[in-house]
Design a protein around this motif. Structure first.
Motif, PDB file in Angstrom:
ATOM      1  N   HIS A  97       0.918  -1.118  -0.171  1.00  0.00           N
ATOM      2  CA  HIS A  97      -0.131  -0.271  -0.104  1.00  0.00           C
ATOM      3  C   HIS A  97       0.627   1.292   0.030  1.00  0.00           C
ATOM      4  CE1 HIS A  97       1.088  -0.440   4.220  1.00  0.00           C
ATOM      5  NE2 HIS A  97       0.761   0.839   4.558  1.00  0.00           N
ATOM      6  N   ALA A  98       2.106   1.267   0.599  1.00  0.00           N
ATOM      7  CA  ALA A  98       2.950   2.517   0.641  1.00  0.00           C
ATOM      8  C   ALA A  98       3.752   2.486  -0.595  1.00  0.00           C
ATOM      9  CB  ALA A  98       3.941   2.232   1.863  1.00  0.00           C
ATOM     10  N   ASN A  99       4.153   1.373  -1.215  1.00  0.00           N
ATOM     11  CA  ASN A  99       4.856   1.658  -2.526  1.00  0.00           C
ATOM     12  C   ASN A  99       3.897   1.765  -3.696  1.00  0.00           C
ATOM     13  OD1 ASN A  99       4.520  -1.181  -3.609  1.00  0.00           O
ATOM     14  ND2 ASN A  99       5.712  -1.905  -2.129  1.00  0.00           N
ATOM     15  N   GLY A 100       2.774   1.490  -3.632  1.00  0.00           N
ATOM     16  CA  GLY A 100       1.852   1.986  -4.739  1.00  0.00           C
ATOM     17  C   GLY A 100       1.730   0.672  -5.678  1.00  0.00           C
ATOM     18  N   LEU A 101       2.206  -0.384  -5.331  1.00  0.00           N
ATOM     19  CA  LEU A 101       2.203  -1.747  -6.582  1.00  0.00           C
ATOM     20  C   LEU A 101       1.388  -2.916  -5.590  1.00  0.00           C
ATOM     21  CD1 LEU A 101       4.546  -2.488  -9.194  1.00  0.00           C
ATOM     22  CD2 LEU A 101       3.373  -4.337  -8.006  1.00  0.00           C
ATOM     23  N   ARG A 102       0.113  -2.933  -5.704  1.00  0.00           N
ATOM     24  CA  ARG A 102      -0.621  -3.842  -4.805  1.00  0.00           C
ATOM     25  C   ARG A 102      -0.876  -5.106  -5.654  1.00  0.00           C
ATOM     26  NH1 ARG A 102      -2.660   1.054  -3.546  1.00  0.00           N
ATOM     27  NH2 ARG A 102      -3.114   1.542  -1.280  1.00  0.00           N
ATOM     28  N   ASN A 103      -0.876  -5.056  -6.768  1.00  0.00           N
ATOM     29  CA  ASN A 103      -1.143  -6.370  -7.812  1.00  0.00           C
ATOM     30  C   ASN A 103      -0.263  -6.291  -9.021  1.00  0.00           C
ATOM     31  OD1 ASN A 103      -2.661  -4.732  -9.634  1.00  0.00           O
ATOM     32  ND2 ASN A 103      -4.108  -4.719  -8.201  1.00  0.00           N
ATOM     33  N   ASN A 104      -0.305  -7.135  -9.948  1.00  0.00           N
ATOM     34  CA  ASN A 104       0.378  -7.356 -11.096  1.00  0.00           C
ATOM     35  C   ASN A 104      -0.212  -6.333 -11.985  1.00  0.00           C
ATOM     36  OD1 ASN A 104       2.185  -9.248 -10.274  1.00  0.00           O
ATOM     37  ND2 ASN A 104       1.091 -11.093 -11.193  1.00  0.00           N
ATOM     38  N   GLN A 105      -1.332  -5.784 -12.183  1.00  0.00           N
ATOM     39  CA  GLN A 105      -1.851  -4.711 -12.942  1.00  0.00           C
ATOM     40  C   GLN A 105      -1.117  -3.391 -12.880  1.00  0.00           C
ATOM     41  OE1 GLN A 105      -4.082  -7.374 -11.585  1.00  0.00           O
ATOM     42  NE2 GLN A 105      -3.279  -8.311 -13.582  1.00  0.00           N
ATOM     43  N   ASP A 106      -0.926  -3.192 -11.545  1.00  0.00           N
ATOM     44  CA  ASP A 106      -0.392  -1.883 -11.141  1.00  0.00           C
ATOM     45  C   ASP A 106       1.071  -1.644 -11.681  1.00  0.00           C
ATOM     46  OD1 ASP A 106      -2.287  -1.105  -9.568  1.00  0.00           O
ATOM     47  OD2 ASP A 106      -1.481  -1.812  -7.867  1.00  0.00           O
ATOM     48  N   THR A 107       1.652  -0.200 -11.905  1.00  0.00           N
ATOM     49  CA  THR A 107       2.871  -0.208 -12.461  1.00  0.00           C
ATOM     50  C   THR A 107       3.568   0.571 -11.390  1.00  0.00           C
ATOM     51  OG1 THR A 107       1.804   0.402 -14.705  1.00  0.00           O
ATOM     52  CG2 THR A 107       3.870   1.628 -14.116  1.00  0.00           C
ATOM     53  N   PHE A 108       4.684   0.151 -11.490  1.00  0.00           N
ATOM     54  CA  PHE A 108       5.740   0.702 -10.369  1.00  0.00           C
ATOM     55  C   PHE A 108       6.300   1.951 -10.590  1.00  0.00           C
ATOM     56  CE2 PHE A 108      10.114   0.772  -8.678  1.00  0.00           C
ATOM     57  CZ  PHE A 108       9.787   0.552  -7.241  1.00  0.00           C
ATOM     58  N   ASP A 109       6.348   2.905  -9.730  1.00  0.00           N
ATOM     59  CA  ASP A 109       6.771   4.374  -9.737  1.00  0.00           C
ATOM     60  C   ASP A 109       8.270   4.218  -9.480  1.00  0.00           C
ATOM     61  OD1 ASP A 109       7.282   7.016  -9.733  1.00  0.00           O
ATOM     62  OD2 ASP A 109       5.966   7.509  -8.275  1.00  0.00           O
ATOM     63  N   GLY A 110       9.029   4.250 -10.446  1.00  0.00           N
ATOM     64  CA  GLY A 110      10.527   4.264 -10.273  1.00  0.00           C
ATOM     65  C   GLY A 110      11.217   5.475  -9.810  1.00  0.00           C
ATOM     66  N   ARG A 111      10.265   6.572  -9.638  1.00  0.00           N
ATOM     67  CA  ARG A 111      10.886   7.716  -8.808  1.00  0.00           C
ATOM     68  C   ARG A 111      11.024   7.894  -7.329  1.00  0.00           C
ATOM     69  NH1 ARG A 111       6.197  11.548 -11.153  1.00  0.00           N
ATOM     70  NH2 ARG A 111       4.976   9.809 -10.309  1.00  0.00           N
ATOM     71  N   GLN A 112      10.261   6.546  -6.788  1.00  0.00           N
ATOM     72  CA  GLN A 112      10.399   6.780  -5.328  1.00  0.00           C
ATOM     73  C   GLN A 112      11.682   6.193  -4.868  1.00  0.00           C
ATOM     74  OE1 GLN A 112       7.754   3.620  -3.544  1.00  0.00           O
ATOM     75  NE2 GLN A 112       7.255   2.907  -5.598  1.00  0.00           N
ATOM     76  N   LEU A 113      11.912   6.289  -3.605  1.00  0.00           N
ATOM     77  CA  LEU A 113      13.140   5.850  -2.821  1.00  0.00           C
ATOM     78  C   LEU A 113      13.115   4.382  -2.926  1.00  0.00           C
ATOM     79  CD1 LEU A 113      15.752   6.783  -1.273  1.00  0.00           C
ATOM     80  CD2 LEU A 113      14.359   6.356   0.755  1.00  0.00           C
ATOM     81  N   THR A 114      14.713   3.956  -3.570  1.00  0.00           N
ATOM     82  CA  THR A 114      14.845   2.388  -3.483  1.00  0.00           C
ATOM     83  C   THR A 114      16.288   1.971  -2.958  1.00  0.00           C
ATOM     84  OG1 THR A 114      15.676   2.232  -5.650  1.00  0.00           O
ATOM     85  CG2 THR A 114      13.402   1.983  -5.525  1.00  0.00           C
ATOM     86  N   PHE A 115      16.492   0.950  -2.543  1.00  0.00           N
ATOM     87  CA  PHE A 115      17.736   0.703  -2.054  1.00  0.00           C
ATOM     88  C   PHE A 115      18.917   0.753  -3.156  1.00  0.00           C
ATOM     89  CE2 PHE A 115      16.885  -3.743  -3.052  1.00  0.00           C
ATOM     90  CZ  PHE A 115      18.467  -4.191  -3.422  1.00  0.00           C
ATOM     91  N   PRO A 116      18.449   0.458  -4.265  1.00  0.00           N
ATOM     92  CA  PRO A 116      19.618   0.331  -5.484  1.00  0.00           C
ATOM     93  C   PRO A 116      19.904   1.984  -5.713  1.00  0.00           C
ATOM     94  CG  PRO A 116      18.047  -1.265  -6.114  1.00  0.00           C
ATOM     95  CD  PRO A 116      17.443  -0.468  -5.061  1.00  0.00           C
ATOM     96  N   LYS A 117      19.017   2.607  -5.665  1.00  0.00           N
ATOM     97  CA  LYS A 117      19.556   4.189  -5.896  1.00  0.00           C
ATOM     98  C   LYS A 117      20.289   4.525  -4.745  1.00  0.00           C
ATOM     99  CE  LYS A 117      15.029   5.868  -7.872  1.00  0.00           C
ATOM    100  NZ  LYS A 117      13.964   6.688  -7.982  1.00  0.00           N
ATOM    101  N   GLN A 118      20.202   4.186  -3.473  1.00  0.00           N
ATOM    102  CA  GLN A 118      20.857   4.737  -2.699  1.00  0.00           C
ATOM    103  C   GLN A 118      22.412   4.300  -2.621  1.00  0.00           C
ATOM    104  OE1 GLN A 118      17.643   3.679   0.644  1.00  0.00           O
ATOM    105  NE2 GLN A 118      18.570   5.488   1.648  1.00  0.00           N
ATOM    106  N   MET A 119      22.500   2.839  -2.923  1.00  0.00           N
ATOM    107  CA  MET A 119      23.739   2.127  -3.050  1.00  0.00           C
ATOM    108  C   MET A 119      24.598   2.792  -4.258  1.00  0.00           C
ATOM    109  SD  MET A 119      23.084  -1.768  -2.047  1.00  0.00           S
ATOM    110  CE  MET A 119      24.699  -2.038  -1.557  1.00  0.00           C
ATOM    111  N   GLN A 120      23.824   3.132  -5.185  1.00  0.00           N
ATOM    112  CA  GLN A 120      24.337   3.620  -6.421  1.00  0.00           C
ATOM    113  C   GLN A 120      24.895   5.097  -5.825  1.00  0.00           C
ATOM    114  OE1 GLN A 120      21.878   5.175  -9.734  1.00  0.00           O
ATOM    115  NE2 GLN A 120      23.132   4.187 -10.976  1.00  0.00           N
TER     116      GLN A 120
END
Length: 514
Positions: A92-115
């Motif tokens: 509910h917090a990352n916005g992707l509840r099911n396989n039909q939803d589209t992932f918002d890649g603008r949000q914070l992710t661990f790969p971005k922080q490691m990069q």
């Protein structure tokens, strides 16, 4: 020497020393190699006690690292689990509840922080989140679900058609990236396989594996769903009635009409070159002829379907295990093993005939439980088994902590580093939250719940049905004790815990008691 010159040289010396120290610190940061599969149940890993197959290379990781016995997803379906891992947050917090939803890649992710912290980041294999990956220096992904045979991969610049088998090719591409990376910087590589996802199309080398044996059946293969909510009887994921002959079982639908009227063709066959198709036909042709001649009925037909399904599933896993062995050998040969943390997991569990099912989605143990094995030389205890309740939302925070980075407060998960160092002696959570949202395939209704060490409470939110299981007395979850007076106090405690978790994670909407 003039005082001014001396001070300038001293400052320069200090600056260079600082840069050298920083460079040394970066070089000493551990690499992270995340090996990930799709729908790999713990029941099909010998390190977890499998009765049906052997996985020697995954077992090697388990011997040399820590195996988590109680790792669970927060939403048992492919895309939401992947989003939870990337963000460290519930669906509910990352916005992707099911396989039909589209992932918002603008949000914070661990790969971005490691990069941003100086790690080289790469993603190879299955992505399944619709938008392009973000936070990666390099990515090459399967479009959508991807194909087993002669798959297409895409990057931001081009699409490439490869000849071969997806599990081998994904590994080839991952090792090729490791060869070409900047060796002066630490890396974080996510190597994500399609296997063993449906349609369970095995590679040529394993097409006849298990031909001469019968795989043991689960005790609940012929579950009639009594003793639990009536919603279970309405499922559409049974081996008996919902596997398609051509699509799933590799038998021509024209020869054996599907009772449900679904005659979808297996998509892999048309992708094969003549050599691959010849091997496929040579493997399945004689077996299919025998099946058609024997014409099993009733429970014998269910047993035949189970054997065909489970053997193909395990054949795909044999290829996964072989390729994990290739990766481990590569790390040894290149001198990377000592400073590389290797993690093996899958996006969720899967039903291998338990309750008569294939697929996932439900909050029951087989689909909720994930494999998690971590080899961290010098830190994770070799051969240690941890029973703490961990989740996929904990993966990202753990990787950040390992890299010496602060875990953002917005992440719901926590770092598992203490569990890796201290085992079950480390303080940890006592419950986990689960929420499945999708309305669609397999007719599994939306539900949420809480699991503790001993108990599990499930709330079918729209149907207003409840289930409570005593996992110590009933590990197969065959008896709903929600209305049993003997569990009245437990029921109240579990409902209170569910409300508490919902508040903590700011889940919208109320859930009551009944």
């Amino acid at each position: 020497m003039e005082r001014r010159t001396f001070l300038q040289l001293s400052a320069l010396s200090s600056l260079l020393a600082g840069k050298w120290a920083a460079a040394e610190a970066v070089s000493e940061k551990p690499n992270i190699l995340f090996l990930f599969t799709d729908d790999h149940a713990v029941q099909a890993i010998s390190a977890y006690g499998s009765r049906i197959n052997n996985t020697p290379n995954i077992d090697r990781l388990a011997r040399e690292g820590t195996i988590f016995d109680r790792c669970f997803c927060c939403n048992s379906i492919c895309a939401p689990s992947r989003a939870a891992i990337l963000t460290g947050k519930h669906s509910h917090a990352n916005g992707l509840r099911n396989n039909q939803d589209t992932f918002d890649g603008r949000q914070l992710t661990f790969p971005k922080q490691m990069q941003e912290a100086g790690y080289q980041t790469a993603l190879i294999g299955k992505w399944h989140l619709k938008t392009d990956p973000t936070g990666f220096d390099h990515w090459e992904i399967l479009p959508g679900q991807g194909s087993y045979y002669n798959p297409d991969f895409r990057t931001a610049e081009e699409n490439t058609h490869y000849i071969g088998y997806a599990t081998d090719i994904t590994t080839d591409l991952a090792l090729d990236w490791l060869d070409k990376r900047n060796e002066d910087e630490p890396f974080m590589l996510m190597c994500q396989h399609k296997a063993p996802h449906r349609t369970w199309a095995p590679p040529p080398e394993f097409l006849t594996l298990y031909d001469d044996e019968d795989i043991p059946e689960p005790e609940t293969l012929f579950d009639d769903y009594s003793g639990r909510s009536e919603v279970l009887k309405k499922n559409e994921m049974t081996i008996a009635g919902h596997l398609m002959y051509d699509y799933d079982l590799k038998v021509s639908g024209s020869e054996v009409p599907d009772k449900l009227g679904r005659t979808m063709k297996n998509p892999e066959v048309k992708r094969m070159n003549p050599e691959q198709r010849a091997a496929w036909d040579a493997a399945y042709g004689p077996k299919n002829e025998k099946f058609l001649k024997d014409n099993p009925q009733g429970k014998d037909l269910v047993r035949w379907k189970y054997q065909r399904y489970i053997k193909d599933y395990l054949r795909c896993i044999a290829s996964v295990d072989k390729n994990i062995g290739r990766v481990l050998d590569y790390l040894d040969e290149k001198g990377l093993a000592e400073n590389t943390i290797v993690v093996y997991s899958s996006d969720q569990g899967f039903y291998l005939g338990e309750h008569g099912w294939y697929d996932k989605r439900w909050m029951y143990e087989e689909s909720m439980r994930m494999p998690l094995i971590v080899r961290w030389p010098g830190v994770a205890r070799a051969g240690e088994r941890v029973s703490a309740l961990v989740q996929n939302i904990d993966f990202g925070p753990t990787f950040l902590d390992i890299a010496g980075l602060e875990v953002p407060r917005e992440m719901h998960g926590r770092s598992m580093s203490a569990l890796l160092e201290e085992g079950d002696e480390a303080p940890w959570r006592t419950s986990i939250y689960y929420h499945y949202y999708e309305k669609g395939e397999h007719n599994v209704p939306p539900h949420e719940g809480v699991r503790t060490e001993r108990y599990k409470l499930i709330h079918f939110t729209e149907l207003k049905k409840w289930e409570l299981f005593d996992l110590k007395k009933d590990p197969s979850e065959m008896k709903n004790v929600y209305k049993d007076p003997a569990y009245a106090e437990v029921r109240m405690e579990m409902q209170g815990e569910l409300r508490s978790l919902r508040r903590r994670f700011q889940v919208q909407g109320a859930t009551g008691s009944s």
